[in-house]
Scaffold this motif. Sequence first.
Motif, PDB file in Angstrom:
ATOM      1  N   GLU A  98      -0.881   4.057  -7.554  1.00  0.00           N
ATOM      2  CA  GLU A  98      -0.429   4.019  -6.159  1.00  0.00           C
ATOM      3  C   GLU A  98      -1.031   2.831  -5.422  1.00  0.00           C
ATOM      4  O   GLU A  98      -0.363   2.184  -4.612  1.00  0.00           O
ATOM      5  CB  GLU A  98      -0.819   5.325  -5.451  1.00  0.00           C
ATOM      6  N   ALA A  99      -2.306   2.544  -5.685  1.00  0.00           N
ATOM      7  CA  ALA A  99      -2.954   1.401  -5.030  1.00  0.00           C
ATOM      8  C   ALA A  99      -2.226   0.107  -5.374  1.00  0.00           C
ATOM      9  O   ALA A  99      -2.014  -0.754  -4.513  1.00  0.00           O
ATOM     10  CB  ALA A  99      -4.422   1.319  -5.444  1.00  0.00           C
ATOM     11  N   ARG A 100      -1.819  -0.033  -6.629  1.00  0.00           N
ATOM     12  CA  ARG A 100      -1.063  -1.225  -7.040  1.00  0.00           C
ATOM     13  C   ARG A 100       0.274  -1.293  -6.306  1.00  0.00           C
ATOM     14  O   ARG A 100       0.729  -2.372  -5.921  1.00  0.00           O
ATOM     15  CB  ARG A 100      -0.821  -1.198  -8.553  1.00  0.00           C
ATOM     16  N   ARG A 101       0.894  -0.136  -6.125  1.00  0.00           N
ATOM     17  CA  ARG A 101       2.189  -0.099  -5.450  1.00  0.00           C
ATOM     18  C   ARG A 101       2.088  -0.644  -4.030  1.00  0.00           C
ATOM     19  O   ARG A 101       3.035  -1.224  -3.508  1.00  0.00           O
ATOM     20  CB  ARG A 101       2.702   1.341  -5.435  1.00  0.00           C
ATOM     21  N   PHE A 102       0.935  -0.460  -3.392  1.00  0.00           N
ATOM     22  CA  PHE A 102       0.756  -0.923  -2.017  1.00  0.00           C
ATOM     23  C   PHE A 102       0.162  -2.329  -1.937  1.00  0.00           C
ATOM     24  O   PHE A 102      -0.133  -2.801  -0.851  1.00  0.00           O
ATOM     25  CB  PHE A 102      -0.106   0.061  -1.239  1.00  0.00           C
ATOM     26  N   GLY A 103      -0.048  -2.965  -3.100  1.00  0.00           N
ATOM     27  CA  GLY A 103      -0.452  -4.367  -3.069  1.00  0.00           C
ATOM     28  C   GLY A 103      -1.752  -4.717  -3.756  1.00  0.00           C
ATOM     29  O   GLY A 103      -2.129  -5.890  -3.798  1.00  0.00           O
ATOM     30  N   ALA A 104      -2.467  -3.727  -4.312  1.00  0.00           N
ATOM     31  CA  ALA A 104      -3.725  -4.025  -4.995  1.00  0.00           C
ATOM     32  C   ALA A 104      -3.454  -4.639  -6.366  1.00  0.00           C
ATOM     33  O   ALA A 104      -2.462  -4.311  -7.013  1.00  0.00           O
ATOM     34  CB  ALA A 104      -4.562  -2.760  -5.152  1.00  0.00           C
ATOM     35  N   VAL A 105      -4.348  -5.525  -6.805  1.00  0.00           N
ATOM     36  CA  VAL A 105      -4.216  -6.121  -8.142  1.00  0.00           C
ATOM     37  C   VAL A 105      -4.909  -5.273  -9.200  1.00  0.00           C
ATOM     38  O   VAL A 105      -4.754  -5.515 -10.392  1.00  0.00           O
ATOM     39  CB  VAL A 105      -4.785  -7.551  -8.192  1.00  0.00           C
ATOM     40  N   GLY A 106      -5.665  -4.278  -8.755  1.00  0.00           N
ATOM     41  CA  GLY A 106      -6.358  -3.440  -9.718  1.00  0.00           C
ATOM     42  C   GLY A 106      -7.227  -2.406  -9.047  1.00  0.00           C
ATOM     43  O   GLY A 106      -7.335  -2.345  -7.819  1.00  0.00           O
ATOM     44  N   PHE A 107      -7.833  -1.578  -9.863  1.00  0.00           N
ATOM     45  CA  PHE A 107      -8.646  -0.452  -9.394  1.00  0.00           C
ATOM     46  C   PHE A 107      -9.803  -0.299 -10.367  1.00  0.00           C
ATOM     47  O   PHE A 107      -9.598  -0.306 -11.578  1.00  0.00           O
ATOM     48  CB  PHE A 107      -7.786   0.816  -9.397  1.00  0.00           C
ATOM     49  N   ILE A 108     -11.006  -0.168  -9.832  1.00  0.00           N
ATOM     50  CA  ILE A 108     -12.157   0.128 -10.677  1.00  0.00           C
ATOM     51  C   ILE A 108     -13.004   1.172  -9.972  1.00  0.00           C
ATOM     52  O   ILE A 108     -13.162   1.138  -8.749  1.00  0.00           O
ATOM     53  CB  ILE A 108     -12.989  -1.132 -11.011  1.00  0.00           C
ATOM     54  N   GLY A 109     -13.504   2.142 -10.729  1.00  0.00           N
ATOM     55  CA  GLY A 109     -14.282   3.221 -10.140  1.00  0.00           C
ATOM     56  C   GLY A 109     -15.689   2.793  -9.783  1.00  0.00           C
ATOM     57  O   GLY A 109     -16.287   1.937 -10.434  1.00  0.00           O
ATOM     58  N   LYS A 110     -16.248   3.408  -8.764  1.00  0.00           N
ATOM     59  CA  LYS A 110     -17.627   3.133  -8.376  1.00  0.00           C
ATOM     60  C   LYS A 110     -18.613   3.650  -9.416  1.00  0.00           C
ATOM     61  O   LYS A 110     -19.796   3.315  -9.368  1.00  0.00           O
ATOM     62  CB  LYS A 110     -17.932   3.780  -7.025  1.00  0.00           C
ATOM     63  N   ASP A 111     -18.127   4.471 -10.352  1.00  0.00           N
ATOM     64  CA  ASP A 111     -19.024   4.974 -11.385  1.00  0.00           C
ATOM     65  C   ASP A 111     -19.199   3.997 -12.546  1.00  0.00           C
ATOM     66  O   ASP A 111     -19.927   4.270 -13.491  1.00  0.00           O
ATOM     67  CB  ASP A 111     -18.539   6.325 -11.926  1.00  0.00           C
ATOM     68  N   GLN A 112     -18.526   2.843 -12.468  1.00  0.00           N
ATOM     69  CA  GLN A 112     -18.702   1.829 -13.512  1.00  0.00           C
ATOM     70  C   GLN A 112     -19.997   1.056 -13.269  1.00  0.00           C
ATOM     71  O   GLN A 112     -20.470   0.956 -12.131  1.00  0.00           O
ATOM     72  CB  GLN A 112     -17.515   0.864 -13.507  1.00  0.00           C
TER      73      GLN A 112
END
Length: 213
Positions: A98-112
């Motif tokens: 969903e984040a990509r659908r709104f324009g994000a190039v990616g997603f990474i969790g804070k648990d990384q």
Amino acid sequence: MERSAPTGTILIADDHPLFRQAMAMAAQAVSPDSRIVEAATLDAAIRIAASASDLLLILLDLKMPGATGFSGVAMLHAERPSVPILVVSGADPGAAAEARRFGAVGFIGKDQDLGAIEAAIATALSGGDVALPQPPAGEVDDMARKVATLTPTQLRVLLGVLAGRLNKQIAFDLDITEATVKAHMTAVLAKLGVQNRTQAALAARALGIGVAH
């Protein structure tokens, strides 16, 4: 020959100072000559995005004051459509699509860990798409064993750090001296095998002991 990272402004939008510090460390490691600016609310992030002509990248937490759902991604993308937005969030990884659908190039969790976050930032700065990495097998179990060695007071001190409280505030909460808080935090860092408060917070976050967002 390895390409050097582009230089400009990197915006970190997150309402928790501990994670802004962690993201700043990661961003500076990838692009040491860039200017790092921080915003604790969506409105502040939008103002910075509108005014920073050399904006290279936006690191965005989905859940921060002024944002509902994916409104932060959508609004910042609308403000600066050519600037990549990397979502760095404690939200469900299922939100990545969903984040990509709104324009994000990616997603990474804070648990990384910081290494994974640095790699994601480097990919975003180079114009690539960022997939959510998986932690190495056994890493969480190893950290769980380390956290299990903390005394109740050490764990309470760590939770105070995760809540963004200062040493003197934690001392007041636990009815101990500030020097005792510092001693407990030194022991926590040694037991977890990390070097500073930010790394301790990230390690604990990977185990689900984190800031309530």
